[in-house]
Design a protein around this motif. Sequence first.
Motif, short mmCIF file in Angstrom:
data_model
loop_
_atom_site.label_atom_id
_atom_site.label_comp_id
_atom_site.label_asym_id
_atom_site.label_seq_id
_atom_site.Cartn_x
_atom_site.Cartn_y
_atom_site.Cartn_z
N LEU A 194 -4.50 -79.56 -10.83
CA LEU A 194 -5.33 -79.18 -11.97
C LEU A 194 -5.39 -77.65 -12.04
CD1 LEU A 194 -8.42 -81.49 -11.33
CD2 LEU A 194 -6.92 -81.63 -13.33
N GLY A 195 -5.46 -77.11 -13.27
CA GLY A 195 -5.61 -75.65 -13.40
C GLY A 195 -6.94 -75.21 -12.82
N MET A 196 -7.98 -75.82 -13.28
CA MET A 196 -9.34 -75.49 -12.84
C MET A 196 -10.10 -76.79 -12.72
SD MET A 196 -11.94 -73.65 -12.09
CE MET A 196 -13.42 -74.01 -13.00
N CYS A 197 -11.22 -76.75 -12.06
CA CYS A 197 -12.06 -77.94 -11.98
C CYS A 197 -13.50 -77.46 -11.83
CB CYS A 197 -11.64 -78.79 -10.79
SG CYS A 197 -12.64 -80.27 -10.67
N GLY A 198 -14.30 -77.76 -12.84
CA GLY A 198 -15.68 -77.25 -12.85
C GLY A 198 -16.55 -77.93 -11.81
N PRO A 256 -5.59 -71.01 -10.01
CA PRO A 256 -4.28 -70.75 -10.63
C PRO A 256 -4.38 -70.34 -12.10
CG PRO A 256 -4.21 -72.75 -9.31
CD PRO A 256 -5.65 -72.34 -9.36
N VAL A 257 -5.51 -70.59 -12.76
CA VAL A 257 -5.61 -70.21 -14.18
C VAL A 257 -6.58 -69.06 -14.41
CG1 VAL A 257 -4.87 -72.46 -15.07
CG2 VAL A 257 -7.31 -72.06 -14.65
N GLY A 258 -7.01 -68.40 -13.35
CA GLY A 258 -7.88 -67.23 -13.53
C GLY A 258 -9.01 -67.20 -12.52
N THR A 259 -9.77 -66.12 -12.57
CA THR A 259 -10.87 -65.93 -11.62
C THR A 259 -12.15 -66.51 -12.21
OG1 THR A 259 -9.84 -63.98 -10.70
CG2 THR A 259 -12.21 -64.17 -10.39
N VAL A 260 -12.89 -67.20 -11.36
CA VAL A 260 -14.14 -67.81 -11.78
C VAL A 260 -15.27 -67.16 -10.98
CG1 VAL A 260 -15.43 -69.99 -11.88
CG2 VAL A 260 -12.96 -69.97 -12.30
N GLN A 261 -16.21 -66.61 -11.71
CA GLN A 261 -17.39 -66.01 -11.07
C GLN A 261 -18.39 -67.13 -10.83
OE1 GLN A 261 -17.69 -62.39 -10.98
NE2 GLN A 261 -19.41 -62.75 -9.59
N VAL A 262 -18.91 -67.22 -9.62
CA VAL A 262 -19.86 -68.30 -9.29
C VAL A 262 -21.16 -67.66 -8.84
CG1 VAL A 262 -20.29 -70.28 -7.77
CG2 VAL A 262 -17.95 -69.78 -8.50
N GLU A 263 -22.27 -68.22 -9.29
CA GLU A 263 -23.58 -67.78 -8.80
C GLU A 263 -24.13 -68.96 -8.00
OE1 GLU A 263 -24.61 -64.70 -9.53
OE2 GLU A 263 -26.49 -64.91 -8.41
N ALA A 291 -8.75 -78.49 -27.23
CA ALA A 291 -9.38 -77.27 -26.70
C ALA A 291 -9.00 -77.07 -25.23
CB ALA A 291 -10.90 -77.34 -26.85
N TRP A 292 -8.99 -75.81 -24.83
CA TRP A 292 -8.73 -75.41 -23.44
C TRP A 292 -10.06 -75.01 -22.80
CZ3 TRP A 292 -5.43 -75.20 -19.50
CH2 TRP A 292 -5.60 -74.23 -18.50
N GLY A 293 -10.36 -75.61 -21.65
CA GLY A 293 -11.56 -75.22 -20.91
C GLY A 293 -11.22 -75.00 -19.44
N GLY A 294 -9.93 -74.68 -19.19
CA GLY A 294 -9.43 -74.61 -17.80
C GLY A 294 -8.44 -75.75 -17.57
N ALA A 302 -9.71 -68.60 -2.56
CA ALA A 302 -8.78 -69.09 -3.58
C ALA A 302 -8.77 -70.62 -3.50
CB ALA A 302 -7.38 -68.54 -3.35
N LEU A 303 -8.57 -71.26 -4.64
CA LEU A 303 -8.64 -72.72 -4.70
C LEU A 303 -7.43 -73.29 -5.43
CD1 LEU A 303 -12.36 -72.93 -5.86
CD2 LEU A 303 -11.50 -73.36 -3.56
N ILE A 304 -6.88 -74.35 -4.85
CA ILE A 304 -5.89 -75.16 -5.59
C ILE A 304 -6.50 -76.55 -5.72
CG2 ILE A 304 -3.61 -76.21 -5.55
CD1 ILE A 304 -2.61 -73.80 -3.95
N PHE A 305 -6.71 -76.99 -6.94
CA PHE A 305 -7.30 -78.32 -7.18
C PHE A 305 -6.19 -79.34 -7.38
CE2 PHE A 305 -10.68 -75.44 -8.71
CZ PHE A 305 -11.70 -75.89 -7.89
N PHE A 306 -6.41 -80.53 -6.86
CA PHE A 306 -5.40 -81.59 -7.01
C PHE A 306 -6.10 -82.93 -7.13
CE2 PHE A 306 -5.59 -82.85 -2.48
CZ PHE A 306 -6.17 -81.71 -1.92
N ASN A 307 -5.33 -83.89 -7.66
CA ASN A 307 -5.90 -85.24 -7.83
C ASN A 307 -4.86 -86.29 -7.46
OD1 ASN A 307 -4.18 -85.39 -9.99
ND2 ASN A 307 -5.75 -85.08 -11.53
N ASN A 308 -5.09 -87.52 -7.86
CA ASN A 308 -4.21 -88.62 -7.45
C ASN A 308 -2.80 -88.53 -8.03
OD1 ASN A 308 -5.42 -89.07 -9.96
ND2 ASN A 308 -5.32 -91.28 -9.79
N VAL A 309 -2.61 -87.71 -9.09
CA VAL A 309 -1.27 -87.63 -9.68
C VAL A 309 -0.67 -86.21 -9.68
CG1 VAL A 309 -1.45 -89.69 -11.13
CG2 VAL A 309 -2.26 -87.50 -12.02
#
Length: 313
Positions: free
Chosen positions: A82-86, A112-119, A155-158, A72-79
Amino acid sequence: MVDSHTAGEPTRVVLAAESGFSLGAGSLNERLQQLRSGHDALRRAVLCEPRGSDVLVGAWLLEPDAPGCDAALIFFNNVGYLGMCGHGTIGVAATLAHLGRARPGPLRMQTPVGTVQVELLSANRATIHNVPARRHRGNVTVDVPGHGAVTGEIAWGGNWFFLVGHHPYNLDKGAVDELTGFTWAIRQALQTAGITGANGAAIDHIELYASPRDPANHSRNFVLCPGKAYDRSPCGTGTSAKLACLAADGKLAPGEIWRQEGILGTVFEGSYAWAGDPAEGIVIPSITGAAYITGEATLLFDPDDPFSAGIPE
Ligand code: PYC
């Protein structure tokens, strides 16, 4: 922690289990809430100066609570968060390979915004099949003080994006200050005008696009992130948002490759599949890119250090 960069954009992975710091055993969103409301100083301490910089994106690597997920991942930045981060998910995949925790093959990451399948394609290269993306509104015009009317798409992309194709700028690295000024002004104008994503969500990423420098690519972009840093990569969630807009306009067929060049000239290869009935306009974007490990370290927090929790804003 392990540092990497994906197409130039850095990711700092915090190995939460090894750190001895726990966010409890709740759902991922409960743990995100814990971090946000109870331990936000840790975000700044890990990511901001003097240990980091505005450019870094962090990823807490946690045990998943969603069935079938590897991490599981929680992405964060300087402020904030983030929901997702590609680019970050590709960086995490390369980090897991570097640590000997993943081999080429499929991985499932809970965000936090859904499951991401990674190859995982190799030690450095991965494809992410992102959370469902969609164009929320096309042809939105906002008055941007000092710049006039600017028209774009939401648009929403994550994460939420405002994508602008009509602008007077060359997307050159040497023009970053000007591009940052323009996109920051757009972001503020959207806020002032009350223009949001779905359910009032703030649009906190602004994406300019233009013709590519390299004719092998389809487009070049400049993406401003929420904390006013620009994405050095072509932005995974931004490319996902762009794919959703192309799909909505019938300009790219499902499975067709879109090569998105970023401000450094690095490339993400994208494509999409419809998530259901094409009439609903929801796509599953796939983004392929490469990440390289740049360091491994243990962060130290000295109680006598006046900047132990980061330099205050
Ligand atoms: O690659 O999705 C991304 C991203 C978001 C913010 C910085 N990079």
